[in-house]
Write a protein that holds these residues in place. Sequence first.
Motif, short mmCIF file in Angstrom:
data_model
loop_
_atom_site.label_atom_id
_atom_site.label_comp_id
_atom_site.label_asym_id
_atom_site.label_seq_id
_atom_site.Cartn_x
_atom_site.Cartn_y
_atom_site.Cartn_z
N ALA A 233 34.31 30.04 133.94
CA ALA A 233 33.51 28.89 133.49
C ALA A 233 32.08 29.00 134.01
O ALA A 233 31.11 28.73 133.28
CB ALA A 233 34.15 27.60 133.96
N ALA B 231 28.60 29.35 131.81
CA ALA B 231 27.45 28.45 132.00
C ALA B 231 26.18 29.24 132.32
O ALA B 231 25.10 28.93 131.82
CB ALA B 231 27.75 27.45 133.11
N ILE C 236 27.58 19.77 131.18
CA ILE C 236 28.83 20.03 131.89
C ILE C 236 29.40 18.73 132.46
O ILE C 236 30.62 18.55 132.55
CB ILE C 236 28.60 21.06 133.02
CG1 ILE C 236 28.18 22.41 132.41
CG2 ILE C 236 29.85 21.24 133.88
CD1 ILE C 236 27.68 23.42 133.44
N LEU D 160 34.79 23.23 130.11
CA LEU D 160 33.82 23.25 131.21
C LEU D 160 33.79 21.90 131.93
O LEU D 160 33.75 21.83 133.16
CB LEU D 160 32.42 23.60 130.69
CG LEU D 160 32.12 25.05 130.34
CD1 LEU D 160 30.72 25.16 129.75
CD2 LEU D 160 32.25 25.96 131.55
#
Length: 344
Positions: free
Chosen positions: A31, A35, A61, A240
């Motif tokens: 994750a 990002a 997020i 996420l």
Amino acid sequence: MSEIPENDNLPVQETPTAAPSNPQAQQRQRASQLAQALRAELRKAVIGQSAVIDDVLTALIAGGHVLVEGVPGLGKTLLVRALARCFGGEFARIQFTPDLMPSDVTGHAVYDMQSEQFKLRKGPVFTNLLLADEINRAPAKTQAALLEVMQERQVTLEGRALPVQLPFMVLATMNPIEQEGTYPLPEAELDRFMLKLRIDYPQQDEELNMVRQVTRSAKADMLEVSPLRTLLQAKDVLALQKIASDLALDDQVLDYAVRLARATRSWPGLAMGAGPRASIALVRGARARALLRGGDFVLPDDIKSCALAVLRHRVRLAPELDIEGLSVDQVLQQLLDQVPAPRL
């Protein structure tokens, strides 16, 4: 454009340490890499605004909304368009003007001649990413059309509560309130924005790089977003958000976030302090920051790094400090320097 790799095939940076054997740790690592890949992609289009990009990703997020303020021409709309390009979900844009009606935002009932019944026509608010461009160009009545959907993720039309699809995020841009033809945002609406960001003029070398890129483009003064890759779908954003919400948070760090928000209510120089939504936003934002940097748990620095963006639109400066020329950010920075952070 070459075929977009699935998220499962995102390149993993090679490190001398072995990959974590814990499935949850592996999930966090993947994750975080996703990002960071999204951050790198956005930086290709939006030059010289690295901190603002990080803040927008923090809100994405954390599942919050973002208000971006800055004079025209600094890339506020470009940033949102670039994020929409990297995101495979639905995107809609509303250009706020003084004659915009609330029904232009939420939708309205239309009479169908064939069926002789009224049918609901959904407005642009029914999307994943909503760009509310120059939101303070419209009067309060139209701005208030966003209140329900920002908080409750639903819109009431003709007595029916219609949910919007998740994830849902409002990214609003606004010009400084001193400019002509702008209306102040109501405090109830400001409080619904998780972060308020300020875009400033780029540094000289960044502006040189920007001018060089733009003048090579055939599209007048526009920076291209079409070369950007689509890195994530709606389900990836929800994943996420779930992973970030599960990050470990020590009680001392939680207490620090609450103490910061509560300190604004009695801080000298502030006529109005932040409400409980600020405490919640600090914790949610800190968890998103921790995931963005690849951490396994939240640090006090994660709270502090998003504190200005969380608090600046939720407090009001005392008139005497306003007259002296002090800014809200300067007073809040004093508060951050003086409220002790826990040592973990």
